[in-house]
Design a protein around this motif. Structure first.
Motif, mmCIF file in Angstrom:
data_model
loop_
_atom_site.group_PDB
_atom_site.id
_atom_site.type_symbol
_atom_site.label_atom_id
_atom_site.label_comp_id
_atom_site.label_asym_id
_atom_site.label_seq_id
_atom_site.Cartn_x
_atom_site.Cartn_y
_atom_site.Cartn_z
ATOM 1 N N ALA A 1 84.023 52.058 43.554
ATOM 2 C CA ALA A 1 85.085 51.168 43.079
ATOM 3 C C ALA A 1 84.925 49.780 43.702
ATOM 4 O O ALA A 1 85.082 48.760 43.021
ATOM 5 C CB ALA A 1 86.454 51.751 43.411
ATOM 6 N N LEU A 2 84.601 49.730 44.986
ATOM 7 C CA LEU A 2 84.396 48.450 45.653
ATOM 8 C C LEU A 2 83.183 47.727 45.083
ATOM 9 O O LEU A 2 83.213 46.517 44.865
ATOM 10 C CB LEU A 2 84.238 48.658 47.167
ATOM 11 N N ALA A 3 82.102 48.478 44.798
ATOM 12 C CA ALA A 3 80.903 47.871 44.218
ATOM 13 C C ALA A 3 81.215 47.263 42.849
ATOM 14 O O ALA A 3 80.711 46.200 42.496
ATOM 15 C CB ALA A 3 79.788 48.905 44.112
ATOM 16 N N GLU A 4 82.057 47.940 42.063
ATOM 17 C CA GLU A 4 82.413 47.424 40.740
ATOM 18 C C GLU A 4 83.243 46.149 40.863
ATOM 19 O O GLU A 4 83.008 45.177 40.147
ATOM 20 C CB GLU A 4 83.217 48.484 39.975
ATOM 21 N N VAL A 5 84.186 46.132 41.809
ATOM 22 C CA VAL A 5 85.028 44.954 41.992
ATOM 23 C C VAL A 5 84.190 43.776 42.474
ATOM 24 O O VAL A 5 84.356 42.644 42.013
ATOM 25 C CB VAL A 5 86.173 45.266 42.994
ATOM 26 N N VAL A 6 83.257 44.021 43.388
ATOM 27 C CA VAL A 6 82.416 42.958 43.917
ATOM 28 C C VAL A 6 81.499 42.411 42.841
ATOM 29 O O VAL A 6 81.243 41.210 42.771
ATOM 30 C CB VAL A 6 81.607 43.474 45.131
ATOM 31 N N GLY A 7 81.015 43.276 41.973
ATOM 32 C CA GLY A 7 80.080 42.851 40.937
ATOM 33 C C GLY A 7 80.742 42.135 39.776
ATOM 34 O O GLY A 7 80.074 41.455 39.002
ATOM 35 N N ARG A 8 82.024 42.255 39.628
ATOM 36 C CA ARG A 8 82.745 41.634 38.526
ATOM 37 C C ARG A 8 82.912 40.142 38.798
ATOM 38 O O ARG A 8 83.307 39.726 39.882
ATOM 39 C CB ARG A 8 84.123 42.297 38.385
ATOM 40 N N ALA A 9 82.600 39.310 37.808
ATOM 41 C CA ALA A 9 82.732 37.865 37.968
ATOM 42 C C ALA A 9 84.204 37.475 37.854
ATOM 43 O O ALA A 9 84.921 37.974 36.994
ATOM 44 C CB ALA A 9 81.919 37.154 36.903
ATOM 45 N N GLU A 10 84.620 36.609 38.728
ATOM 46 C CA GLU A 10 86.001 36.135 38.694
ATOM 47 C C GLU A 10 86.066 34.846 37.886
ATOM 48 O O GLU A 10 85.098 34.095 37.811
ATOM 49 C CB GLU A 10 86.505 35.845 40.106
ATOM 50 N N SER A 11 87.215 34.608 37.308
ATOM 51 C CA SER A 11 87.366 33.343 36.589
ATOM 52 C C SER A 11 87.747 32.275 37.596
ATOM 53 O O SER A 11 88.625 32.463 38.433
ATOM 54 C CB SER A 11 88.445 33.465 35.516
ATOM 55 N N ASN A 12 87.026 31.164 37.495
ATOM 56 C CA ASN A 12 87.260 30.051 38.408
ATOM 57 C C ASN A 12 87.377 28.798 37.549
ATOM 58 O O ASN A 12 86.373 28.196 37.172
ATOM 59 C CB ASN A 12 86.112 29.935 39.405
ATOM 60 N N PRO A 13 88.623 28.404 37.229
ATOM 61 C CA PRO A 13 88.800 27.262 36.318
ATOM 62 C C PRO A 13 88.158 25.976 36.849
ATOM 63 O O PRO A 13 87.599 25.207 36.060
ATOM 64 C CB PRO A 13 90.321 27.102 36.226
ATOM 65 N N ALA A 14 88.204 25.743 38.126
ATOM 66 C CA ALA A 14 87.615 24.517 38.664
ATOM 67 C C ALA A 14 86.103 24.519 38.469
ATOM 68 O O ALA A 14 85.498 23.498 38.122
ATOM 69 C CB ALA A 14 87.959 24.373 40.150
ATOM 70 N N LEU A 15 85.469 25.678 38.707
ATOM 71 C CA LEU A 15 84.021 25.777 38.521
ATOM 72 C C LEU A 15 83.649 25.624 37.057
ATOM 73 O O LEU A 15 82.665 24.956 36.722
ATOM 74 C CB LEU A 15 83.525 27.124 39.077
ATOM 75 N N GLU A 16 84.442 26.202 36.177
ATOM 76 C CA GLU A 16 84.169 26.076 34.740
ATOM 77 C C GLU A 16 84.312 24.614 34.289
ATOM 78 O O GLU A 16 83.493 24.123 33.507
ATOM 79 C CB GLU A 16 85.112 26.982 33.951
ATOM 80 N N ASP A 17 85.335 23.908 34.792
ATOM 81 C CA ASP A 17 85.489 22.486 34.468
ATOM 82 C C ASP A 17 84.291 21.686 34.977
ATOM 83 O O ASP A 17 83.775 20.795 34.301
ATOM 84 C CB ASP A 17 86.771 21.921 35.075
ATOM 85 N N TRP A 18 83.827 21.975 36.174
ATOM 86 C CA TRP A 18 82.685 21.274 36.757
ATOM 87 C C TRP A 18 81.423 21.494 35.914
ATOM 88 O O TRP A 18 80.666 20.574 35.646
ATOM 89 C CB TRP A 18 82.494 21.757 38.192
ATOM 90 N N ARG A 19 81.202 22.759 35.498
ATOM 91 C CA ARG A 19 80.026 23.067 34.665
ATOM 92 C C ARG A 19 80.123 22.336 33.318
ATOM 93 O O ARG A 19 79.122 21.846 32.805
ATOM 94 C CB ARG A 19 79.928 24.571 34.441
ATOM 95 N N ARG A 20 81.303 22.319 32.765
ATOM 96 C CA ARG A 20 81.484 21.655 31.479
ATOM 97 C C ARG A 20 81.226 20.158 31.614
ATOM 98 O O ARG A 20 80.591 19.542 30.746
ATOM 99 C CB ARG A 20 82.917 21.922 30.973
ATOM 100 N N LEU A 21 81.646 19.543 32.706
ATOM 101 C CA LEU A 21 81.425 18.102 32.918
ATOM 102 C C LEU A 21 79.942 17.799 33.134
ATOM 103 O O LEU A 21 79.458 16.728 32.761
ATOM 104 C CB LEU A 21 82.240 17.604 34.115
ATOM 105 N N ARG A 22 79.221 18.713 33.766
ATOM 106 C CA ARG A 22 77.803 18.494 34.015
ATOM 107 C C ARG A 22 76.982 18.557 32.725
ATOM 108 O O ARG A 22 75.940 17.903 32.600
ATOM 109 C CB ARG A 22 77.260 19.532 34.999
ATOM 110 N N LYS A 23 77.418 19.376 31.785
ATOM 111 C CA LYS A 23 76.685 19.527 30.522
ATOM 112 C C LYS A 23 76.859 18.287 29.657
ATOM 113 O O LYS A 23 76.009 17.984 28.840
ATOM 114 C CB LYS A 23 77.161 20.756 29.772
ATOM 115 N N THR A 24 77.918 17.603 29.793
ATOM 116 C CA THR A 24 78.155 16.432 28.924
ATOM 117 C C THR A 24 77.590 15.173 29.489
ATOM 118 O O THR A 24 76.982 14.976 30.425
ATOM 119 C CB THR A 24 79.657 16.206 28.724
#
Length: 192
Positions: A169-192
């Motif tokens: 159960a711990l391995a599954e939780v650790v392996g699951r990607a978390e949503s990080n709105p700040a990181l997603e905004d940063w990636r989106r800004l870098r692509k443009t």
């Protein structure tokens, strides 16, 4: 008149005062007592003054004067240092505190007495069962060793510190990607 004059000459003549001398046997002469007291105070103050007027102190005297000034600042700065150590490296601090947990109670009493007497506080230590405290301290040794091992495993430089072990159960939780709105905004800004 000759009789009175002779009697007064006997009592007060020749620079003597028999009445005063007789009275001073039973009661101190206040004027002379004040003079003696003033002379005594003056001599005491002169003695105290010479104690502090010795400019030619040797190296040992200066060393001892400096050594006598160290305990208070050392205790205060040492305590502040412990707080800083706890903030900068909590694991190191926790390991040292586990070692302090093994100090027997009578040794703490002895340290308390030494510090109390140094700073002027006087108290009397009550009789304690020394062997019982040593036994209680010895019983805590396995717990302290286990705590030290757990602390060592928590260090970031320990091998396998991020290993989840057999916990699926711990391995599954650790392996699951978390949503990080700040990181997603940063990636989106870098692509443009």
């Amino acid at each position: 008149m000759g009789l009175i004059s002779g009697l007064l000459g006997f009592l007060f003549g020749g620079g003597r005062n028999v009445i005063r001398e007789t009275a001073e046997v039973f009661r101190e002469n206040a004027d002379q007592g004040a003079e003696r007291s003033a002379a005594l105070r003056s001599a005491a103050m002169a003695q105290f003054g010479t104690e502090f007027q010795n400019p030619a102190k040797g190296g040992f005297d200066r060393f001892m004067d400096g050594l006598n000034r160290l305990p208070r600042p050392a205790l205060a700065l040492g305590t502040l240092g412990l707080f800083l150590a706890a903030m900068f490296d909590p694991l190191w601090f926790a390991a040292r505190m586990q070692g302090i947990a093994l100090v027997p109670e009578p040794l703490w009493w002895l340290l308390g007495i030494i510090v109390s007497f140094y700073f002027g506080a006087r108290h009397q230590i009550k009789a304690q069962e020394f062997q019982r405290e040593i036994g209680a301290t010895a019983l805590r040794v396995p717990e302290v060793i286990a705590n030290l091992e757990m602390i060592h495993e928590l260090r970031d430089d320990s091998p396998g510190v991020a290993d989840t072990g057999p916990d699926a159960a711990l391995a599954e939780v650790v392996g699951r990607a978390e949503s990080n709105p700040a990181l997603e905004d940063w990636r989106r800004l870098r692509k443009t």
